[in-house]
Design a protein around this motif. Structure first.
Motif, PDB file in Angstrom:
ATOM      1  N   PRO A   1       0.829  -1.209   0.000  1.00 55.17           N
ATOM      2  CA  PRO A   1       0.000   0.000   0.000  1.00 55.17           C
ATOM      3  C   PRO A   1       0.862   1.256   0.000  1.00 55.17           C
ATOM      4  N   VAL A   2       0.377   2.250  -0.721  1.00 58.97           N
ATOM      5  CA  VAL A   2       1.100   3.522  -0.801  1.00 58.97           C
ATOM      6  C   VAL A   2       0.692   4.393   0.375  1.00 58.97           C
ATOM      7  N   ALA A   3       1.678   4.882   1.103  1.00 67.14           N
ATOM      8  CA  ALA A   3       1.391   5.732   2.256  1.00 67.14           C
ATOM      9  C   ALA A   3       0.831   7.069   1.780  1.00 67.14           C
ATOM     10  N   PRO A   4      -0.184   7.592   2.455  1.00 67.48           N
ATOM     11  CA  PRO A   4      -0.732   8.889   2.050  1.00 67.48           C
ATOM     12  C   PRO A   4       0.292   9.997   2.233  1.00 67.48           C
ATOM     13  N   ALA A   5       0.204  10.993   1.380  1.00 63.16           N
ATOM     14  CA  ALA A   5       1.135  12.121   1.461  1.00 63.16           C
ATOM     15  C   ALA A   5       0.969  12.842   2.789  1.00 63.16           C
ATOM     16  N   ALA A   6       2.094  13.283   3.334  1.00 60.97           N
ATOM     17  CA  ALA A   6       2.061  13.994   4.610  1.00 60.97           C
ATOM     18  C   ALA A   6       1.279  15.293   4.447  1.00 60.97           C
ATOM     19  N   ARG A   7       0.432  15.570   5.416  1.00 60.90           N
ATOM     20  CA  ARG A   7      -0.388  16.768   5.369  1.00 60.90           C
ATOM     21  C   ARG A   7       0.474  17.991   5.655  1.00 60.90           C
ATOM     22  N   GLN A   8       0.410  18.959   4.772  1.00 66.27           N
ATOM     23  CA  GLN A   8       1.219  20.157   4.969  1.00 66.27           C
ATOM     24  C   GLN A   8       0.615  21.022   6.063  1.00 66.27           C
ATOM     25  N   ARG A   9       1.423  21.375   7.037  1.00 61.45           N
ATOM     26  CA  ARG A   9       0.958  22.216   8.123  1.00 61.45           C
ATOM     27  C   ARG A   9       1.062  23.676   7.723  1.00 61.45           C
ATOM     28  N   ARG A  10       0.058  24.441   8.080  1.00 58.39           N
ATOM     29  CA  ARG A  10       0.037  25.883   7.828  1.00 58.39           C
ATOM     30  C   ARG A  10       0.185  26.593   9.173  1.00 58.39           C
ATOM     31  N   VAL A  11       1.240  27.392   9.302  1.00 62.20           N
ATOM     32  CA  VAL A  11       1.558  28.018  10.576  1.00 62.20           C
ATOM     33  C   VAL A  11       1.641  29.537  10.400  1.00 62.20           C
ATOM     34  N   GLU A  12       0.977  30.246  11.301  1.00 59.00           N
ATOM     35  CA  GLU A  12       1.054  31.704  11.310  1.00 59.00           C
ATOM     36  C   GLU A  12       2.099  32.116  12.343  1.00 59.00           C
ATOM     37  N   ARG A  13       3.094  32.880  11.904  1.00 57.85           N
ATOM     38  CA  ARG A  13       4.173  33.297  12.790  1.00 57.85           C
ATOM     39  C   ARG A  13       4.103  34.801  13.064  1.00 57.85           C
ATOM     40  N   SER A  14       4.349  35.156  14.318  1.00 55.04           N
ATOM     41  CA  SER A  14       4.321  36.562  14.729  1.00 55.04           C
ATOM     42  C   SER A  14       5.560  36.844  15.572  1.00 55.04           C
ATOM     43  N   THR A  15       6.109  38.038  15.407  1.00 53.84           N
ATOM     44  CA  THR A  15       7.315  38.434  16.134  1.00 53.84           C
ATOM     45  C   THR A  15       7.195  39.884  16.559  1.00 53.84           C
ATOM     46  N   ARG A  16       7.705  40.182  17.750  1.00 58.40           N
ATOM     47  CA  ARG A  16       7.813  41.570  18.213  1.00 58.40           C
ATOM     48  C   ARG A  16       9.262  41.830  18.603  1.00 58.40           C
TER      49      ARG A  16
END
Length: 200
Positions: free
Chosen positions: A7-22
């Motif tokens: 069986p072919v492993a499903p593609a890894a789910r791409q994580r969406r990350v919001e980054r903030s910096t001060r």
């Protein structure tokens, strides 16, 4: 017998990350550093979302809200940190994969519905059917516009990091006063006169 394919492993789910910096900086020249903030932001492919510079009572301050491509955030922070003395740095990250996937799914469903309505309109034969389908297509168009704006907003949160920069001016160091060698004497006058003759 032929072995069944693995069986072919499903593609890894791409994580969406919001980054903030001060970032908090102190400097002896707020205006010069402010210009540097703009240049550093543009060099990283970002833009200044808002800015404010205030002067008064011998003290200057400035604040910026920058949007920088997330992939180039570290490079932008390195450039900004070199502009002054780093007083403070705070960073945060929020996983917005769920919001991104939900907005993407709603947009995809609305697009699929539009394609179905257009196919139905092409096959419609009566005026009543045509009028009904056109009304539904108009409603779908408004939904599409709303879902597109929602998706674009979430995508920008993932693709562009928010950087807040606060600048505070500090006084320049005063030059040391010349040393006091005691009261002036007639001997000093003679020495000064001799020095003038030597120079002449």
């Amino acid at each position: 017998s032929v072995a069944a394919p693995a069986p072919v492993a499903p593609a890894a789910r791409q994580r969406r990350v919001e980054r903030s910096t001060r970032l908090e900086l102190t400097t002896t020249d707020v205006q010069k550093v402010s210009d540097g903030v703009v240049r550093a932001t543009q060099a990283a492919g970002g833009f200044v979302q808002s800015s404010q510079i205030a002067t008064g009572d011998g003290r200057s301050t400035a604040s910026f809200v920058l949007r920088v491509p997330t992939a180039r955030l570290d490079d932008a922070l390195a450039r900004l940190s070199r502009l002054g003395h780093v007083k403070g740095l705070q960073q945060s990250a929020e996983d917005i994969t769920g919001s991104y996937d939900s907005a993407s799914a709603r947009l995809a469903e609305a697009r699929a519905e539009r394609r179905g309505l257009l196919r139905a309109l092409a096959k419609a034969t009566t005026a009543e059917q045509i009028a009904s389908l056109r009304a539904r297509i108009a409603d779908n168009r408004r939904e599409l516009q709303g879902y597109q704006r929602e998706f674009d907003a979430v995508r920008n949160r993932a693709n562009y990091a928010t950087v807040g920069v606060d600048l505070t001016g500090r006084p320049r160091k005063q030059a040391a006063a010349p040393a006091d060698n005691g009261p002036w004497t007639p001997g000093d006058a003679a020495h000064d006169a001799l020095r003038v003759l030597e120079v002449g």
